[in-house]
Design a protein around this motif. Structure first.
Motif, PDB file in Angstrom:
ATOM      1  N   GLN A  15      -1.439   0.223  -1.845  1.00 44.44           N
ATOM      2  CA  GLN A  15      -2.663   0.465  -2.615  1.00 44.44           C
ATOM      3  C   GLN A  15      -3.892   0.510  -1.698  1.00 44.44           C
ATOM      4  O   GLN A  15      -4.800   1.318  -1.905  1.00 44.44           O
ATOM      5  CB  GLN A  15      -2.839  -0.621  -3.677  1.00 44.44           C
ATOM      6  N   THR A  16      -3.907  -0.374  -0.697  1.00 47.20           N
ATOM      7  CA  THR A  16      -5.018  -0.368   0.260  1.00 47.20           C
ATOM      8  C   THR A  16      -5.058   0.954   1.012  1.00 47.20           C
ATOM      9  O   THR A  16      -6.137   1.540   1.221  1.00 47.20           O
ATOM     10  CB  THR A  16      -4.875  -1.526   1.259  1.00 47.20           C
ATOM     11  N   LEU A 513     -11.986  -2.980   3.072  1.00 46.43           N
ATOM     12  CA  LEU A 513     -11.973  -2.389   1.738  1.00 46.43           C
ATOM     13  C   LEU A 513     -11.215  -3.279   0.759  1.00 46.43           C
ATOM     14  O   LEU A 513     -11.615  -3.434  -0.397  1.00 46.43           O
ATOM     15  CB  LEU A 513     -11.332  -0.996   1.770  1.00 46.43           C
ATOM     16  N   SER A 514     -10.127  -3.860   1.232  1.00 49.16           N
ATOM     17  CA  SER A 514      -9.361  -4.784   0.382  1.00 49.16           C
ATOM     18  C   SER A 514     -10.217  -5.986   0.003  1.00 49.16           C
ATOM     19  O   SER A 514     -10.199  -6.451  -1.150  1.00 49.16           O
ATOM     20  CB  SER A 514      -8.096  -5.234   1.121  1.00 49.16           C
ATOM     21  N   GLU A 515     -11.004  -6.478   0.966  1.00 49.46           N
ATOM     22  CA  GLU A 515     -11.904  -7.592   0.681  1.00 49.46           C
ATOM     23  C   GLU A 515     -12.996  -7.171  -0.300  1.00 49.46           C
ATOM     24  O   GLU A 515     -13.356  -7.937  -1.209  1.00 49.46           O
ATOM     25  CB  GLU A 515     -12.531  -8.100   1.978  1.00 49.46           C
ATOM     26  N   ALA A 516     -13.527  -5.954  -0.122  1.00 46.06           N
ATOM     27  CA  ALA A 516     -14.572  -5.466  -1.030  1.00 46.06           C
ATOM     28  C   ALA A 516     -14.034  -5.351  -2.454  1.00 46.06           C
ATOM     29  O   ALA A 516     -14.733  -5.658  -3.430  1.00 46.06           O
ATOM     30  CB  ALA A 516     -15.088  -4.116  -0.542  1.00 46.06           C
ATOM     31  N   PHE A 517     -12.783  -4.926  -2.577  1.00 41.21           N
ATOM     32  CA  PHE A 517     -12.157  -4.823  -3.900  1.00 41.21           C
ATOM     33  C   PHE A 517     -12.068  -6.200  -4.569  1.00 41.21           C
ATOM     34  O   PHE A 517     -12.313  -6.340  -5.766  1.00 41.21           O
ATOM     35  CB  PHE A 517     -10.760  -4.214  -3.759  1.00 41.21           C
ATOM     36  N   SER A 518     -11.753  -7.220  -3.770  1.00 38.00           N
ATOM     37  CA  SER A 518     -11.594  -8.566  -4.336  1.00 38.00           C
ATOM     38  C   SER A 518     -12.901  -9.134  -4.868  1.00 38.00           C
ATOM     39  O   SER A 518     -12.898 -10.063  -5.682  1.00 38.00           O
ATOM     40  CB  SER A 518     -11.016  -9.516  -3.281  1.00 38.00           C
ATOM     41  N   GLU A 637     -17.698   5.401  -7.125  1.00 43.12           N
ATOM     42  CA  GLU A 637     -18.959   4.804  -7.583  1.00 43.12           C
ATOM     43  C   GLU A 637     -19.068   3.348  -7.150  1.00 43.12           C
ATOM     44  O   GLU A 637     -20.134   2.886  -6.715  1.00 43.12           O
ATOM     45  CB  GLU A 637     -19.033   4.904  -9.108  1.00 43.12           C
ATOM     46  N   LEU A 638     -17.953   2.614  -7.245  1.00 50.61           N
ATOM     47  CA  LEU A 638     -17.991   1.182  -6.964  1.00 50.61           C
ATOM     48  C   LEU A 638     -17.858   0.854  -5.480  1.00 50.61           C
ATOM     49  O   LEU A 638     -18.402  -0.158  -5.011  1.00 50.61           O
ATOM     50  CB  LEU A 638     -16.877   0.474  -7.742  1.00 50.61           C
ATOM     51  N   LEU A 639     -17.115   1.683  -4.716  1.00 47.31           N
ATOM     52  CA  LEU A 639     -16.793   1.324  -3.332  1.00 47.31           C
ATOM     53  C   LEU A 639     -17.243   2.336  -2.289  1.00 47.31           C
ATOM     54  O   LEU A 639     -17.110   2.082  -1.091  1.00 47.31           O
ATOM     55  CB  LEU A 639     -15.283   1.105  -3.206  1.00 47.31           C
ATOM     56  N   GLY A 640     -17.773   3.482  -2.720  1.00 47.02           N
ATOM     57  CA  GLY A 640     -18.179   4.518  -1.772  1.00 47.02           C
ATOM     58  C   GLY A 640     -19.269   4.050  -0.826  1.00 47.02           C
ATOM     59  O   GLY A 640     -19.181   4.227   0.394  1.00 47.02           O
ATOM     60  N   ASP A 641     -20.314   3.413  -1.367  1.00 47.05           N
ATOM     61  CA  ASP A 641     -21.412   2.936  -0.520  1.00 47.05           C
ATOM     62  C   ASP A 641     -20.948   1.812   0.401  1.00 47.05           C
ATOM     63  O   ASP A 641     -21.358   1.745   1.573  1.00 47.05           O
ATOM     64  CB  ASP A 641     -22.571   2.449  -1.388  1.00 47.05           C
TER      65      ASP A 641
END
Length: 650
Positions: A15-16, A513-518, A637-641
């Motif tokens: 998934q990552t 990115l995995s951390e940002a998702f969490s 939208e949530l993770l692009g920036d």
């Protein structure tokens, strides 16, 4: 593994990887699109500015720093090459505000090339930013180039050997001994076949299936017919390298005019020196197209039942005198209100908007033609008529930097024969790119035809590489060092070689990115996980479909509508989602995938339809057989920036 099998705050390695794929695809194209805005180059960073710690284009800046700026020869150009010549040319092309596909109602060459470049370079970007995983066991075996499974496996094994093994050394050593491909190891022959099929696939897609294929072929053919091959070949036979280089430079870049002489003598300053041969070719090819487009526009102006003269004048004024902000506002209103760009332009003026269906279609065509004329005028102005002439200076700087390498190549290779080989290849390519068969029964060329083209001419490139590797040890050592450095950028077990990239050395985009998702809310995590799951399935289907097509081509079934390569589907998706003005005064916004947009795009500059419609049918078949990219709007939208911040972007 499905997203529901995991804690919402956790992403599996797969998934990552998928999330990283989504964001690199989006970010790469966002950065390329951003270069149509004036001043974009001033927020780029090295090599255009040395005092920036962040960049608006982190992916492009990293690729340029890690691979392009390290190239032998190019790494030795003067700082002004990037900071003045290249930067100013890019900036002026941005300021020229070349036309948008939305206004023209068709996907132009610029959009086609921009989407193609984006779809291609996102792969090395993903590999170098996220690292190429190493297989613990690497074993070579026998590879049958007639078996698609073997060819695919050879490619995967070859990547492992290049990044983590000693295949680079082996390739250079063997190339010095022979120019016969059959003498190389089976893994190399399999990799070579994979590259040939994919390159043929790209050529077929670009020149035959893409809407701008006919225009690209026409342009290549025009340049091919104007190049003085025989004079260049004779000059390359000169034994003295300095004399040879000087002769070629005079052929291509010399400006013979009174102004050139008076400027050189100091009797004048800044006077237009005219054009050199290269600029004359650019100007003449674009000038031919400009005249054809202008001729078609004039017919509309003279048509008795055409749009009123005041309407056409308003369209001309909108193009020539309105600001970029006003153009963008017209597009915004057109999209929001569901009116064509012509209707909006007239609504923002004092002109009546009531046009018959035929008059509106003619007005929209007139806008398209006039924008095409202006585009060509601006390109000629920037590249050919600018004073000081940045294009000529940039080429001279590049030749100066490459002079030591040119000297070595000249001693190692018969360059005259190399130019002859290139001329024959281009002639052959233009011939097979056109429909074949009896009149009325013509068939567009298939991918297999381009595979045959590359097979016919591959010995020319093999011969060139062999002569260089055999006769010039300095060149071999220089390029071997570069290739090893480039390959090291993809290693996961070591720190990447130093470069001027603004991406921090500590950056690990997939992990961060995995951390940002969490850190997302539970609701947002579920939304992103759902999109990742759908995208993972899409990637699997995409690569499976590509593997099926490469098998069909290697078996020579002539059944694949287009060739292998997941990048082709990504390229098509970028073109298909490009918004285009409604064709009627009031109607829905069209997109690149609309049949009317494709039909219009295949109209030649003289107004004739290029091809017999079979190319459009083939593209429709390709669309139907290609997995559709799922919606990932929420993820972007949530993770692009945050992804841009991770890469060191501003």
């Amino acid at each position: 593994m499905a997203a529901s099998d995991l804690s919402p705050a956790t992403l599996s390695p797969e998934q990552t990887s998928t999330l990283f794929d989504i964001l690199t695809h989006h970010e790469t194209y966002r950065e390329i699109e951003g270069f149509k805005q004036p001043g974009a180059i001033h927020a780029y960073g090295p090599p255009f500015q040395d005092n920036r710690s962040s960049t608006d284009s982190p992916v492009l800046q990293a690729l340029l720093a890690k691979f392009v700026l390290q190239l032998p020869g190019l790494r030795d150009v003067s700082p002004s090459f990037w900071k003045t010549q290249v930067a100013d040319l890019i900036d002026e092309l941005c300021e020229a505000e070349l036309s948008e596909s939305y206004d023209k109602g068709v996907l132009g060459i610029r959009k086609t090339l921009a989407t193609a470049v984006s779809a291609l370079i996102e792969y090395p970007a993903r590999g170098s930013l996220g690292a190429f995983p190493e297989k613990q066991e690497r074993k070579r075996r026998e590879y049958d180039t007639k078996n698609s499974d073997d060819v695919l496996q050879a490619w995967q094994d070859c990547l492992q050997e290049i990044v983590y093994g000693n295949l680079i050394e082996e390739l250079f050593s063997k190339a010095a001994v022979t120019d016969d491909l059959e003498q190389h190891a089976g893994i190399v022959r399999g990799m070579h076949e994979f590259v040939v099929v994919n390159l043929a696939s790209f050529m077929h897609y670009t020149l035959v299936l893409s809407p701008e294929g006919p225009a690209l072929l026409r342009m290549i053919g025009s340049v091919h017919g104007l190049l003085p091959y025989s004079v260049i070949r004779q000059t390359l036979k000169v034994g003295n390298v300095a004399t040879m280089i000087s002769g070629v430079m005079r052929i291509m870049l010399a400006k013979v005019s009174v102004s050139a002489v008076t400027n050189w003598m100091g009797l004048s300053s800044g006077a237009d020196e005219g054009m050199n041969l290269l600029q004359q070719i650019i100007s003449q090819v674009l000038g031919w197209e400009k005249r054809e487009l202008k001729s078609r526009a004039t017919k509309i102006e003279k048509a008795k039942d055409g749009p009123p003269k005041a309407v056409l004048k308003e369209l001309n004024d909108w193009i020539a005198t309105r600001s970029r902000a006003e153009h963008e506002e017209a597009r915004r209103q057109s999209k929001e209100q569901g009116h064509s760009i012509v209707t909006i332009i007239l609504a923002l003026s004092s002109q009546p908007t009531e046009l018959s269906e035929k008059q509106h279609a003619q007005a929209l065509e007139y806008l398209t033609l006039t924008l095409g004329v202006r585009d060509r005028q601006e390109i000629i102005r920037v590249l050919c008529s600018r004073n000081p002439d940045h294009l000529t200076v940039a080429i001279r700087d590049g030749v100066d930097a490459y002079t030591p390498m040119i000297r070595d190549v000249h001693q190692a290779v018969n360059l005259s024969d190399t130019v002859w080989d290139f001329e024959r290849f281009l002639t052959d390519m233009l011939k097979i790119s056109k429909p074949q068969g009896k009149k009325g029964e013509e068939k567009p060329p298939a991918v297999e035809d381009f595979v045959d083209l590359l097979h016919r001419h591959q010995s020319s490139s093999h011969k060139f590489i062999h002569q260089v590797c055999k006769n010039s040890k300095p060149l071999v050592e220089m390029w071997k060092a570069y290739v090893n450095t480039a390959a090291a950028q993809f290693r996961a077990d070591a720190k990447a070689p130093t470069s001027s990239s603004l991406i921090p050395d500590s950056a690990s985009p997939p992990r961060q990115l995995s951390e940002a998702f969490s850190h997302l809310s539970s609701e947002d995590q579920k939304a992103v996980s759902s999109e990742i799951s759908a995208y993972t399935t899409y990637l699997r289907d995409l690569h499976a479909a590509s593997a099926t097509r490469i098998g069909s081509i290697i078996r020579r079934e002539y059944s694949a509508p287009f060739g292998p390569g997941a990048y082709l589907a990504r390229w098509q998706q970028l073109m298909d989602t490009t918004a285009v003005t409604p064709a009627t005064p009031k109607g829905e916004v069209r997109f690149g995938s609309s049949k009317s947009v494709r039909d219009e795009a295949r109209t030649d500059v003289d107004g004739e339809t290029a091809g017999d419609g079979k190319e459009v049918k083939a593209m429709d078949e390709a669309e139907d057989s290609t997995p559709k990219m799922p919606d990932v709007t929420k993820t972007i939208e949530l993770l692009g920036d945050r992804f841009r911040e991770i890469l060191g972007g501003s």
